[in-house]
Design an enzyme around this catalytic site. Structure first.
Site, short mmCIF file in Angstrom:
data_model
loop_
_atom_site.label_atom_id
_atom_site.label_comp_id
_atom_site.label_asym_id
_atom_site.label_seq_id
_atom_site.Cartn_x
_atom_site.Cartn_y
_atom_site.Cartn_z
N ASP A 1 -37.91 71.43 -7.90
CA ASP A 1 -37.86 71.64 -9.35
C ASP A 1 -36.63 72.50 -9.61
OD1 ASP A 1 -38.81 71.81 -12.07
OD2 ASP A 1 -40.82 71.55 -11.24
N ASP B 1 -36.13 70.67 -15.04
CA ASP B 1 -37.02 71.23 -16.05
C ASP B 1 -36.33 71.32 -17.42
OD1 ASP B 1 -39.61 72.79 -16.44
OD2 ASP B 1 -38.16 74.26 -17.16
N GLU C 1 -36.76 66.30 -17.43
CA GLU C 1 -37.89 66.45 -18.33
C GLU C 1 -37.34 66.41 -19.75
OE1 GLU C 1 -41.70 69.38 -19.08
OE2 GLU C 1 -39.72 70.21 -18.77
N HIS D 1 -48.77 69.40 -13.90
CA HIS D 1 -49.26 70.77 -14.05
C HIS D 1 -49.28 71.25 -15.50
CE1 HIS D 1 -44.98 70.90 -14.22
NE2 HIS D 1 -45.03 72.14 -14.68
N ASP D 2 -48.77 70.43 -16.43
CA ASP D 2 -48.69 70.84 -17.84
C ASP D 2 -49.74 70.21 -18.73
OD1 ASP D 2 -46.53 72.52 -17.52
OD2 ASP D 2 -45.04 70.99 -17.96
C1 NOJ Z 1 -41.68 72.63 -18.37
C2 NOJ Z 1 -42.55 72.97 -17.21
O1 NOJ Z 1 -43.13 71.79 -16.72
C3 NOJ Z 1 -43.54 73.97 -17.70
O2 NOJ Z 1 -44.56 74.22 -16.76
C4 NOJ Z 1 -42.82 75.23 -18.05
O3 NOJ Z 1 -43.72 76.16 -18.61
C5 NOJ Z 1 -41.69 74.98 -19.05
N1 NOJ Z 1 -40.93 73.80 -18.73
C6 NOJ Z 1 -40.73 76.12 -19.07
O4 NOJ Z 1 -40.00 76.17 -17.89
#
Ligand code: NOJ
Length: 556
Positions: A99, A201, A256, A329-330
């Site tokens: 990441d 990210d 992302e 994970h989000d």
């Molecule tokens: C996206 C990540 O997947 C998330 O977990 C994170 O909190 C935010 N970006 C900030 O880095």
């Protein structure tokens, strides 16, 4: 002609290390744990592992606040054990992706602690420091996505610094060429070690609009986003990283792209000269039961889900490549959202087939393969995730009563996906010999890897067969996409075609019986049913009536 590529043919397993497997007996998942599970990961049939951040971090946002980009968090191990994991993965034919979080650092990163020393410091311009508007007003009206406003005041210099996420995550100033050189240096560090690419990210946030203007309208949340999402120089910077670093390696990147349309994504991933990323993580299909974030809930709408999936499938066909996922994970667990906890195995298999057989590279998040479910904790204090707490605060500020706000936080919490992996029915779900850092879902005695290993009909074994099938049938990888029954509120049906082969995927999103009639020109009996989540599947008059969450896949 199809542009074939290894990254299109692979599938990837995502590890959020803290909750994957505790190898050194301190209650926290780590790389020794990962090492011990490499054979398991390989047995799923995946070709790569994406690690959520493994770097040292004060954990304000569990690793997404990095304080050292070239090392490993002591909770997880060190560079030596990381190298062993990397080698072990490579030996088993799996690639490894890190990441890369470069929109922001931790406020404990030495660049920031230097930067904070004052305007004359050589690192000052690594971040966005600005004077306020008058004495108490921050430089603009942008909101942080994690807490209140996007600026934090520093009394010593009488200036504010920008943080789109928490105040412990100051935004890097990518317009500074020295910062871009640092990013390249970090990329080379990992690629030279043998890492195979990056998940980048919130990469579409790295370039902010000139002058950091205030938004005209103040929103309840996320004010200012249009001034940094898909900003003016983001593609130029990504092209620079590609030209100076990535092009020298056989590597891959997935960005992302928060809340982005497929057309906007194509600006990054369209195949050809201008391409700056291999794939983009889309969000539209993750909003079939919510608005903007998982927190603002709506009833699940299959139509919304289908529309989002089809939009991306159609728009990217022949132009770019999809990143397929239902969990990470989000987001809360998908069976709890789009499937049914009453029919976890049936709906789990249906959801798996529904997305694994789309056109794109599938990502599978730890625990998804065994159907881990949401786990609601009784009190807000029990949660660890900063976003969950912030969302609760916003809800209360908007006047939502305490109980309802807590329920919303529970349902939408990212922590649903961060409970320890359930390896067996033994204590702590086999995750650790000691009390884990975070609550284990009490359903571990029935939902766990060990029990599913033994059961040929388990969800785990379904994932294995589906991934094997994908690997062996090019129609799944390179076939076109055509949706049927677009207006159905219960069924998701699509076909894929490639070099004379056809795949037909039928998914029911309800426990109610629904009559399915094969689309014109398709004779079900002439095909082979390659997957299903019920035994004995009859076809009557070229169709059938579905059982709860029934799924069938036919190959012609
Ligand atoms: C996206 C990540 O997947 C998330 O977990 C994170 O909190 C935010 N970006 C900030 O880095």
């Amino acid at each position: 002609m199809e542009n074939k590529a290894w990254y299109k043919e692979m599938s990837v397993y995502q590890i959020w290390c803290r909750s994957f497997c505790d190898g050194n007996g301190d209650g926290i998942g780590d790389l020794w744990g990962v090492l011990s599970k490499l054979d398991y990961i390989k047995s799923l049939g995946v070709d790569g592992i994406w690690f959520s951040p493994l770097y040292p971090s004060p954990n304000a946002d569990y690793g997404y606040d990095i304080s050292d980009y070239k090392s490993i968090h002591p909770d997880f191990g060190d560079l030596d054990i990381f190298r062993q994991v990397l080698e072990g993965a490579h030996e088993r034919g799996m690639r490894v992706f890190m990441d890369l979080v470069i929109n922001h650092t931790s406020d404990e990163h030495p660049w920031f602690t230097e930067s904070k020393k004052g305007p004359g410091n050589p690192y000052r311009d690594y971040y966005f420091w600005r004077k306020g508007r008058g004495r108490h007003r921050p430089p603009n009206n942008w909101d942080s996505l994690f807490e209140g406003r996007a600026w934090e005041y520093d009394r010593a210099s009488d200036e504010w610094y920008l943080h789109i996420f928490s105040k412990k995550q100051p935004d890097l100033n990518m317009d500074n060429p020295r910062v871009r050189e640092e990013v390249k240096d970090i990329m080379r560090f990992w690629l030279d070690m043998g890492v195979d690419g990056f998940r980048e990210d919130v990469i579409t946030y790295i370039s902010k609009a000139e002058g950091l203007p205030s938004a005209r309208v103040k929103l309840p949340a996320a004010t200012g986003m249009k001034y940094y999402a898909d900003g003016p120089k983001v593609k130029a910077y990504l092209a620079e990283f590609k030209r100076d670093v990535l092009d020298y390696y056989d590597c891959f990147t997935v960005g992302e792209g928060s809340l982005m349309s497929p057309e906007t994504a194509l600006g990054y991933i369209r195949e050809g000269e201008e391409q700056v990323l291999n794939m983009m993580i889309s969000f539209s299909h993750m909003q079939a039961d919510c608005f903007m974030t998982d927190f603002i809930q709506r009833p699940f709408s299959l139509r919304k889900l289908k529309k989002a999936l089809s939009e991306w499938q159609d728009a990217l066909f022949g132009r770019g490549w999809n990143c397929l996922y239902l969990e990470n994970h989000d987001h809360p667990r998908v069976i709890s959202r789009y499937g049914s906890e009453k029919y976890p195995v049936e709906s789990g298999k249906m959801l798996a087939a529904g997305y694994l057989f789309l056109r794109g590279t599938p990502f599978i998040y730890q625990g998804q393969e065994i159907g881990m479910l949401n786990h609601y904790l009784p009190r807000l204090e029990d949660y660890r995730d900063i976003m969950t707490k912030n969302n609760y605060r916003i809800a209360r500020r908007l006047g939502i009563p305490e109980k309802r706000a807590l329920f919303m936080a529970q349902r939408g919490s990212r922590d649903n996906a961060r409970t320890p992996m359930q390896w067996s029915a033994s204590e702590n779900g086999g995750f650790s010999d000691v009390r884990p850092w975070f609550a284990v879902n009490p359903n571990y005695s029935s939902v766990n890897v060990a029990s599913q290993e033994e059961d040929p009909d388990s969800l785990l074994n379904f994932y294995r067969s589906a991934l094997e099938f994908r690997r062996e049938n090019e129609v799944v990888i390179y076939g076109n996409y055509r949706e049927h029954l677009k207006d159905s509120d219960e069924l998701y049906v699509y076909e894929r075609n490639y070099e004379g082969r056809k795949l037909l995927v039928i998914c029911s999103f309800t426990e109610e019986p629904v009559r399915f009639d094969a689309p014109e020109g398709i004779d079900l009996e002439s095909g082979e049913q390659v997957f299903g989540n019920y035994e004995s599947c009859f076809v009557i008059c070229n169709g059938f009536t579905t059982r709860p969450y029934e799924m069938r896949v036919y190959l012609f």
